[in-house]
Design an enzyme around this catalytic site. Structure first.
Site, PDB file in Angstrom:
ATOM      1  N   GLU A  15      -6.507  -1.186  -4.529  1.00 20.01           N
ATOM      2  CA  GLU A  15      -6.912   0.188  -4.205  1.00 20.01           C
ATOM      3  C   GLU A  15      -6.472   1.178  -5.272  1.00 20.01           C
ATOM      4  OE1 GLU A  15      -5.065   1.924  -0.693  1.00 20.01           O
ATOM      5  OE2 GLU A  15      -6.641   3.443  -0.548  1.00 20.01           O
ATOM      6  N   HIS A  27     -12.038   5.700   1.588  1.00 15.19           N
ATOM      7  CA  HIS A  27     -12.168   6.938   2.347  1.00 15.19           C
ATOM      8  C   HIS A  27     -12.001   8.156   1.459  1.00 15.19           C
ATOM      9  CE1 HIS A  27      -7.763   6.908   1.969  1.00 15.19           C
ATOM     10  NE2 HIS A  27      -7.904   5.606   2.112  1.00 15.19           N
ATOM     11  N   ASP A  83       0.862  -1.186   0.000  1.00 12.74           N
ATOM     12  CA  ASP A  83       0.000   0.000   0.000  1.00 12.74           C
ATOM     13  C   ASP A  83       0.896   1.233   0.000  1.00 12.74           C
ATOM     14  OD1 ASP A  83      -1.976   1.937   0.434  1.00 12.74           O
ATOM     15  OD2 ASP A  83      -3.182   0.555   1.622  1.00 12.74           O
ATOM     16  N   HIS A 113      -7.554  10.201   5.660  1.00  7.16           N
ATOM     17  CA  HIS A 113      -8.887   9.657   5.945  1.00  7.16           C
ATOM     18  C   HIS A 113      -9.780  10.809   6.375  1.00  7.16           C
ATOM     19  CE1 HIS A 113      -6.969   5.450   6.707  1.00  7.16           C
ATOM     20  NE2 HIS A 113      -7.108   5.720   5.431  1.00  7.16           N
ATOM     21  N   GLU A 146     -11.111   0.800  -1.885  1.00  4.83           N
ATOM     22  CA  GLU A 146     -10.179  -0.293  -1.569  1.00  4.83           C
ATOM     23  C   GLU A 146     -10.868  -1.518  -1.000  1.00  4.83           C
ATOM     24  OE1 GLU A 146      -7.306   0.659   1.594  1.00  4.83           O
ATOM     25  OE2 GLU A 146      -8.223   2.635   1.744  1.00  4.83           O
ATOM     26  N   ASP A 200      -3.359   7.448  -3.202  1.00  5.91           N
ATOM     27  CA  ASP A 200      -3.302   6.284  -2.302  1.00  5.91           C
ATOM     28  C   ASP A 200      -3.669   5.063  -3.144  1.00  5.91           C
ATOM     29  OD1 ASP A 200      -3.587   4.497  -0.185  1.00  5.91           O
ATOM     30  OD2 ASP A 200      -5.258   5.577   0.774  1.00  5.91           O
TER      31      ASP A 200
END
Ligand code: MN
Ligand code: MN
Length: 294
Positions: free
Chosen positions: A276, A155, A85, A163, A188, A96
């Site tokens: 993700e 998020h 990640d 987040h 994700e 992200d």
């Protein structure tokens, strides 16, 4: 959405696309996890950006929040199911993204399934739909062979906030939050062979600044170093600590000036996979831009 903000998201996305390629290159069996994380983080820095958080390298039943420590001794094994990640930030705007790799070939179906669920979710998203509708859609894409992890979510993202309040669950939910043009968020899905629930495990070398105050000189000096992460998660590897500073970091944690994240693990020790991407909704003549995908 402001042109400059959009460009920052896109630039952060392009850098993590390169970081994803680097990740596939370096995450080969026999490699120390610390080397894998640093190669990826250094690529982000070489591209002129900063990591938005420490590269997470979570293995098998670990779903997230393990990042190699200062003296990492874990070496990647052929059988490992590794979630990588990665985040980069440009002026605080974050891309992200995550991928899962396994060199044994035994988990390809589940890895492909997570990527497929994610791709369909990204197609489904458009202004006017609700987060509840998106969650229901995502859950419906998951075949009966796997469980979706219910208590991990995507998020919303805001400048310097990874987040940002609104969660993007991967299951049916009651959220009436309406998705709008210009929204930035990460989707994700996590799939597992376990029951689909995550619990806290051991600590995983990822930290974040909290509000607690401290008095000691060593602690305050360390906090000054920590300020450069701008309130985003950081690694103990990034602090270049001597013995005194390592003690100071522990004191910061006990004083709630810094939080030390636990690793997230599947409750039945099921294997977990993740996919993700980060999306900008409807800002390209009404089309979505997936900043982290070519
Ligand atoms: Mn992520
Ligand atoms: Mn995320």
């Amino acid at each position: 959405m402001e042109q400059e903000v959009k460009q920052n998201y896109i630039e952060a996305g392009l850098v993590v696309q390169k970081a994803r390629e680097k990740a596939r290159e370096v995450a080969v069996p026999g490699t120390n996890l610390g080397v894998i994380a640093e190669e990826i983080e250094n690529l982000i820095r070489d591209e002129g950006l900063e990591p938005a958080f420490p590269v997470n390298l979570s293995i098998n039943d670990q779903a997230a929040h393990y990042s190699p420590g200062i003296n990492e001794d874990r070496v990647l094994e052929r059988s490992d199911v590794l979630k990588i990640d990665i985040g980069a930030r440009k002026d605080g705007y974050i891309a992200d993204t995550a991928l899962t790799i396994n060199h044994s070939g035994e988990h390809s179906e589940m890895i492909d399934a997570a990527e497929d669920v994610l791709a369909k979710a990204l197609e489904f998203i458009e202004p006017g739909k609700t987060v509840g509708e998106l969650g229901t859609f995502i859950q419906n894409q998951v075949s009966e062979e796997y469980n979706v992890v219910r208590n991990l979510t995507g998020h919303y993202i805001e400048q310097y906030t990874q987040h940002a309040g609104v969660s993007i669950p991967n299951i049916a939910n009651a959220s009436n939050h309406v998705i709008q043009e210009g929204d930035a968020f990460a989707v994700e899905p996590f799939l597992t062979t376990g029951s689909g629930k995550i619990k806290n495990g051991k600590k995983g070398n990822i930290y974040i600044r909290q509000k607690g105050k401290v008095r000691g000189r060593a602690e305050r000096n360390l906090l000054k170093k920590i300020e450069k992460f701008q309130g985003l998660p950081f690694s103990s590897r990034w602090l270049e600590m001597g013995p005194r500073e390592r003690i100071a970091l522990k004191k910061l944690v006990s004083a709630d000036a810094v939080k030390h994240y636990p690793v997230l693990k599947e409750v039945e020790e099921g294997t977990v996979v993740q996919a993700e991407h980060t999306i900008l909704v409807g800002v390209d003549d009404g089309d979505n831009i997936v900043t982290t995908r070519p």
